[in-house]
Scaffold this motif. Structure first.
Motif, short mmCIF file in Angstrom:
data_model
loop_
_atom_site.label_atom_id
_atom_site.label_comp_id
_atom_site.label_asym_id
_atom_site.label_seq_id
_atom_site.Cartn_x
_atom_site.Cartn_y
_atom_site.Cartn_z
N THR A 2 -27.72 4.63 -12.21
CA THR A 2 -28.82 4.80 -13.17
C THR A 2 -28.41 4.33 -14.55
OG1 THR A 2 -29.69 6.68 -11.91
CG2 THR A 2 -30.36 6.51 -14.22
N SER A 3 -27.19 4.67 -14.96
CA SER A 3 -26.69 4.22 -16.26
C SER A 3 -26.66 2.70 -16.34
CB SER A 3 -25.28 4.77 -16.50
OG SER A 3 -25.28 6.17 -16.56
N ASP A 4 -26.19 2.06 -15.27
CA ASP A 4 -26.12 0.60 -15.25
C ASP A 4 -27.52 -0.01 -15.36
OD1 ASP A 4 -23.39 0.76 -14.98
OD2 ASP A 4 -23.40 0.47 -12.80
N PHE A 5 -28.48 0.57 -14.66
CA PHE A 5 -29.85 0.07 -14.72
C PHE A 5 -30.41 0.18 -16.15
CE2 PHE A 5 -30.45 0.88 -9.98
CZ PHE A 5 -30.56 -0.46 -9.67
N ILE A 6 -30.17 1.33 -16.78
CA ILE A 6 -30.70 1.54 -18.13
C ILE A 6 -30.04 0.59 -19.13
CG2 ILE A 6 -30.96 3.18 -20.02
CD1 ILE A 6 -31.17 5.41 -17.98
N VAL A 7 -28.74 0.39 -18.99
CA VAL A 7 -28.04 -0.55 -19.88
C VAL A 7 -28.63 -1.95 -19.74
CG1 VAL A 7 -25.84 -1.73 -20.25
CG2 VAL A 7 -25.88 0.75 -19.98
N ARG A 8 -28.87 -2.37 -18.51
CA ARG A 8 -29.46 -3.69 -18.30
C ARG A 8 -30.87 -3.76 -18.88
NH1 ARG A 8 -28.95 -8.82 -18.79
NH2 ARG A 8 -30.33 -10.04 -17.43
N ALA A 9 -31.65 -2.69 -18.71
CA ALA A 9 -33.00 -2.65 -19.26
C ALA A 9 -32.99 -2.74 -20.77
CB ALA A 9 -33.70 -1.36 -18.81
N ARG A 10 -32.04 -2.09 -21.41
CA ARG A 10 -31.95 -2.15 -22.88
C ARG A 10 -31.57 -3.56 -23.34
NH1 ARG A 10 -28.46 2.93 -24.88
NH2 ARG A 10 -29.40 2.39 -26.90
N THR A 11 -30.70 -4.21 -22.57
CA THR A 11 -30.34 -5.60 -22.90
C THR A 11 -31.56 -6.51 -22.81
OG1 THR A 11 -28.09 -5.25 -22.07
CG2 THR A 11 -28.85 -7.53 -22.27
N LEU A 12 -32.34 -6.34 -21.75
CA LEU A 12 -33.55 -7.16 -21.58
C LEU A 12 -34.57 -6.85 -22.67
CD1 LEU A 12 -33.97 -6.90 -17.70
CD2 LEU A 12 -33.24 -8.91 -19.01
N LEU A 13 -34.59 -5.61 -23.10
CA LEU A 13 -35.51 -5.21 -24.16
C LEU A 13 -35.21 -5.98 -25.45
CD1 LEU A 13 -37.78 -3.05 -24.47
CD2 LEU A 13 -36.08 -1.57 -25.50
N VAL A 14 -33.94 -6.11 -25.77
CA VAL A 14 -33.54 -6.87 -26.96
C VAL A 14 -33.95 -8.34 -26.80
CG1 VAL A 14 -31.57 -7.66 -28.32
CG2 VAL A 14 -31.65 -5.31 -27.49
N GLN A 15 -33.74 -8.88 -25.62
CA GLN A 15 -34.12 -10.28 -25.37
C GLN A 15 -35.63 -10.47 -25.52
OE1 GLN A 15 -32.65 -11.52 -21.57
NE2 GLN A 15 -30.49 -11.06 -22.06
N ALA A 16 -36.39 -9.51 -25.06
CA ALA A 16 -37.85 -9.64 -25.10
C ALA A 16 -38.38 -9.65 -26.54
CB ALA A 16 -38.49 -8.50 -24.31
N GLY A 17 -37.60 -9.10 -27.47
CA GLY A 17 -38.04 -9.07 -28.86
C GLY A 17 -37.80 -10.36 -29.62
N ASN A 18 -37.21 -11.35 -28.95
CA ASN A 18 -36.95 -12.64 -29.60
C ASN A 18 -38.27 -13.38 -29.81
OD1 ASN A 18 -36.17 -15.30 -30.22
ND2 ASN A 18 -34.27 -15.09 -29.04
N ASP A 19 -38.54 -13.75 -31.07
CA ASP A 19 -39.81 -14.41 -31.40
C ASP A 19 -39.95 -15.80 -30.79
OD1 ASP A 19 -40.71 -12.26 -32.83
OD2 ASP A 19 -39.92 -12.99 -34.77
N THR A 20 -38.83 -16.38 -30.38
CA THR A 20 -38.90 -17.75 -29.84
C THR A 20 -39.35 -17.78 -28.38
OG1 THR A 20 -36.57 -17.72 -29.13
CG2 THR A 20 -37.05 -18.45 -31.40
N LEU A 21 -39.42 -16.62 -27.74
CA LEU A 21 -39.81 -16.57 -26.34
C LEU A 21 -41.32 -16.76 -26.19
CD1 LEU A 21 -37.71 -13.59 -24.91
CD2 LEU A 21 -37.15 -16.02 -24.92
N GLY A 22 -41.68 -17.42 -25.09
CA GLY A 22 -43.09 -17.58 -24.78
C GLY A 22 -43.54 -16.55 -23.76
N ASP A 23 -44.80 -16.63 -23.37
CA ASP A 23 -45.36 -15.68 -22.40
C ASP A 23 -44.62 -15.73 -21.07
OD1 ASP A 23 -47.22 -14.87 -24.26
OD2 ASP A 23 -48.80 -16.21 -23.54
N VAL A 24 -44.30 -16.96 -20.64
CA VAL A 24 -43.61 -17.11 -19.35
C VAL A 24 -42.24 -16.45 -19.39
CG1 VAL A 24 -42.63 -18.77 -17.72
CG2 VAL A 24 -44.85 -19.23 -18.77
#
Length: 306
Positions: A83-105
């Motif tokens: 569970t800890s590993d899953f949450i850590v990965r989810a938090r990493t993806l959360l940071v990536q998703a906040g990048n303004d350069t990302l598109g919808d895809v």
């Protein structure tokens, strides 16, 4: 006073039987290695042995309970690690998703990976033990504690009970935590609800400034919720680790107690071989003397003198 031949015969026979009985009794003690073979040998020591045997049986039950508790806690620890590993990965993806350069895809791709994490967490939350009982439903262990409704949302249907094991005379230890304690944070947020909202938001195209603002708001809220969930899982892991350490200590205490029981039994019941062999030799001499006396008495009949 005259003593008849029959009286002498009976006395000699009784002596022979008594000597033979004592000789066989000592032989039984030597063969068993025990000073107390029958309760009549030492009633007080025999009663003590019964009490100690009962205490040993109770302690063995505690030892078995500790094995069961350790197995449950170890399995819970494994789930918490995942569970800890899953949450850590989810938090990493959360940071990536906040990048303004990302598109919808790009955000949708992140959402797909978060969906996999979501399903992995759901599987961990509905883990079963070796007997097929669901671990994290409290006392409701015959059905999955986390169920997904028609709307796709996961809800907890277990109870708030905490299973325990009597691992020592004065210690009833929680052997597994319920799902509420693990998958909810301190402010009662459901980990699954956080991910559900996040995945839905990432799947929605960002077409305006309002959409961007909403995305950043959801990401911030999800970040805080995931942080609290992670802290909660760490706290439960620390509690599980402490209980596992306590079981180790109780094993040592229980083992020492068993050794003390064995020592007391040995002191009170075990045979002193030097004394026993000496007594055995004396009884053997006594038995031989009684046998000879019995033979001599038999020769005293008047018919033998004719």
């Amino acid at each position: 006073m005259r003593i008849s031949t029959i009286t002498m015969y009976e006395q000699s026979l009784n002596s022979l039987n008594r000597q033979q009985g004592e000789f066989l009794k000592i032989g039984q003690h030597i063969s068993s290695g025990r000073r107390v073979v029958n309760p009549s040998d030492d009633p007080q020591a025999a009663a003590l042995a019964v009490g100690i045997d009962q205490a040993k049986a109770v302690d063995q039950q505690y030892a078995n309970a500790r094995v069961s508790a350790r197995n449950s806690l170890s399995q819970e620890e494994s789930v918490l690690n995942s569970t800890s590993d899953f949450i850590v990965r989810a938090r990493t993806l959360l940071v990536q998703a906040g990048n303004d350069t990302l598109g919808d895809v790009d955000r949708q791709a992140i959402g797909l990976e978060l969906q996999g994490i979501y399903e992995g967490l759901l599987g961990q939350a509905n883990s079963a033990d070796g007997n097929g009982r669901f671990m994290f439903g409290g006392f409701q262990d015959d059905t999955p504690p986390f169920v997904q409704g028609a709307d796709g949302k996961v809800s907890y249907v277990g109870d708030s009970g905490v299973k325990g094991q009597q691992v020592d005379s004065a210690r009833l230890m929680p052997s597994v935590d319920n799902g509420q304690a693990i998958f909810k944070s301190a402010d009662d947020a459901d980990l699954f609800a956080t991910l559900e909202n996040l995945i839905g938001t990432l799947a929605t195209p960002v077409a305006s400034e309002a959409d961007k603002a909403n995305l950043q708001s959801v990401l911030a809220t999800a970040g805080k919720a995931l942080g609290k969930s992670f802290d909660n899982v760490l706290a439960v892991r620390a509690s599980v680790g402490a209980r596992l350490n306590e079981l180790d200590v109780l094993d040592v205490v229980g083992g020492n107690r068993m050794l003390n029981y064995e020592q007391v039994l040995s002191d009170r019941l075990d045979l002193d071989y030097n004394k026993a062999i000496s007594d055995y030799t004396l009884r053997q001499v006594g038995l031989q003397a009684a046998q000879k006396a019995f033979v001599d008495v038999q020769k005293l009949s008047l018919f033998n003198q004719l």
